[in-house]
Design an enzyme around this catalytic site. Structure first.
Site, mmCIF file in Angstrom:
data_model
loop_
_atom_site.group_PDB
_atom_site.id
_atom_site.type_symbol
_atom_site.label_atom_id
_atom_site.label_comp_id
_atom_site.label_asym_id
_atom_site.label_seq_id
_atom_site.Cartn_x
_atom_site.Cartn_y
_atom_site.Cartn_z
ATOM 1 C CG ASN A 157 -42.154 -36.086 -35.224
ATOM 2 O OD1 ASN A 157 -41.537 -35.994 -36.131
ATOM 3 N ND2 ASN A 157 -42.866 -38.098 -35.397
ATOM 4 C CD GLU A 255 -38.658 -42.338 -40.561
ATOM 5 O OE1 GLU A 255 -40.088 -43.330 -41.044
ATOM 6 O OE2 GLU A 255 -39.067 -41.580 -39.553
ATOM 7 C CB CYS A 289 -43.563 -42.076 -39.010
ATOM 8 S SG CYS A 289 -41.672 -42.347 -38.316
ATOM 9 C CD GLU A 470 -32.644 -42.820 -40.373
ATOM 10 O OE1 GLU A 470 -32.508 -41.779 -39.644
ATOM 11 O OE2 GLU A 470 -33.294 -42.239 -41.236
#
Length: 489
Positions: A157, A255, A289, A470
């Site tokens: 993406n 993630e 996301c 992160e």
């Protein structure tokens, strides 16, 4: 395709030990805005991953012994080189992924540049702990060292943006890497490899192996000499990675998806809220996301919100990604478009109302884009909370709007999904904003804004949205091993 046509295709090669290496077999990659094959991507497997891991292992000793300042200079040089070619990278990202050139030019590529600069700087500002025990005559201190070969798997993406977000901290900390971008969007990673030598990145520090998750990804995850894996992608794939890496006790950063709520209280500033919520629902075709896909609006302003939100959504233009007036490009693939459309069909079958977009409005495309994977931004109302459209990550230009009455009720409903990545809250009441933010089960809460990021701070999700964080400190901790050393004097 005719012979002449196939010769014009871009053919990528793996980047191993500082050299481009051809592969024995290839997969087709499509241009989502035309539906045509435009690129051949290596279909790597065990053998290619083995060679890349070996190159990364061989490069580790020298790279890890370089000072942070030396590594920092190289990261900065790489950032400068990408920035110098920003337009070429933006065009390539758009053609490969389907996103608008405008989005790639203003979001994807600048952020990739920033990722390298940020970690080039943050690595210079690290201190370790020290404690004393005078009564015992002891001093304790910690020391941090790079872990080794990092396996990095990034999605389709935000291809270069998310790949560099992994590579930058990994090599800044002194690790070497084997990266596997998505086989659907490999071009910008390959373009970046062409800049490695000029930036001064020693051979073997960054290796990129192209291919599918099932072959190349699996080989990387299962390799005994790759002690850590950083993955961004679907929860389903993450479960497989967890199983495959368990026998090797690997360190994982995962993630994953989101089903992110926007909670709009009746005192929200709609002049800010509506355009931002349209953007948080449909930016990058909804393929982020962090996109908003469940919008909870307090009943007092529900009708007004819906009317304005639909009107604003209809202003978003869908079409040829290189056209500067376009806001929504093509979705990544034919299969993905079909999947997203099916969610809208399911919602209709359940009695929800589709207010604009898919199946309601017609989409006019230029002649060259008729076979592209386009879809209008779609707003659905009156969806039940238990509907798959409210529970599952759609990852396309679709958002659901529902009404709520009380603060207590909306918190419970917002938390009532398996995901917990991000949320947005719209209200002018400071106390309420803090109360709601504390109780939402997610890793990020934006209030009266969306996607404002400081890379110093932790990024990541709860529940099925992932494991680990992160950010400056978090990435440093993930990509280094800590050791406690005690000295008696």
């Amino acid at each position: 395709p005719t012979m002449a046509h196939s010769e014009a295709l871009l053919v990528l090669e793996n980047f191993i030990g500082g050299k481009f290496v051809p592969c024995s077999s290839y997969i087709d990659s499509y241009n989502p805005s035309t539906g045509d094959v435009y690129c051949r991507v290596p279909d790597s497997g065990k053998e290619e991953v083995e060679a890349a891991v070996k190159a990364a292992k061989d490069a580790f000793r020298l790279w890890s012994s370089r000072s942070p300042l030396e590594r920092s200079r190289i990261l900065n040089k790489l950032a400068d080189l990408i920035e110098h070619d920003l337009e070429a990278f933006a065009q390539a990202e758009s053609k490969d992924q389907g996103k608008t050139v405008k989005f790639a030019r203003t979001v994807d590529i600048p952020r990739a540049v920033h990722n390298f600069r940020f970690f080039a700087s943050s690595i210079l500002h690290r201190v370790t702990e020290c404690t004393e025990m005078p009564a015992m005559g002891c001093v304790h201190y910690t020391s941090r060292a790079p872990v080794g070969v990092a396996g990095l798997i990034s999605p389709w993406n935000l291809p270069l943006y998310l790949l560099t977000w992994k590579i930058a901290p990994a090599i800044a900390c002194g690790n070497t890497v084997v990266a596997k971008p998505s086989e659907m969007t490999s071009v910008t990673a390959w373009m970046m490899c062409k800049l490695m030598e000029k930036a001064g990145v020693p051979p073997g520090v960054v290796n990129v192996v192209f291919g599918t998750g099932a072959k190349a990804g699996e080989a990387l995850v299962c390799h005994p000499d790759v002690p850590l894996i950083s993955f961004t992608g679907s929860t389903l794939t993450a479960q497989r990675i967890t199983e495959k890496s368990a026998p090797h006790c690997k360190r994982l950063s995962l993630e994953l998806g989101g089903k992110n709520p926007a909670i709009i209280f009746d005192d929200a500033d709609l002049s800010q809220c509506i355009p931002t919520t349209v953007r948080s629902s449909f930016a990058n075709q909804g393929e982020i996301c962090l996109c908003t896909s469940r919008i909870f609006v307090q009943r007092g302003i529900y009708n007004e919100f819906l009317k304005k939100f639909v009107a604003e959504t209809k202003k978003w233009n869908t079409g040829q990604p290189s056209d500067p007036t376009i806001d929504i490009g093509a979705l990544i693939s034919k299969e993905h478009l079909e999947k997203v459309r099916n969610y809208v069909k399911k919602a209709q079958a359940e009695g929800a109302r589709v207010l604009c977009g898919e199946g309601v409005d017609s989409l006019a495309l230029p002649p060259g884009n008729q076979k592209g994977y386009f879809m209008l931004p779609t707003v659905i109302a009156e969806v039940k909370d238990e509907s798959c459209c409210m529970q599952e990550e759609i990852f396309g230009p679709v958002t659901c709007v529902v009404a709520f009455d009380t603060e207590e009720e909306v918190i419970e409903r917002a938390n009532g999904v398996k995901y917990g990545l991000a949320a947005t809250v719209w209200s002018r009441d400071v106390g309420r904003v803090h109360r709601v933010a504390r109780r939402l089960q997610c890793g990020l809460v934006w209030t009266n804004c969306w996607l404002v990021r400081d890379l110093n701070l932790p990024f990541g999700g709860m529940k099925a949205s992932g494991i680990g964080r992160e950010g400056a400190k978090d990435s440093y901790e993930f990509f280094t091993e800590v050791k406690t050393i005690t000295i008696k004097h």
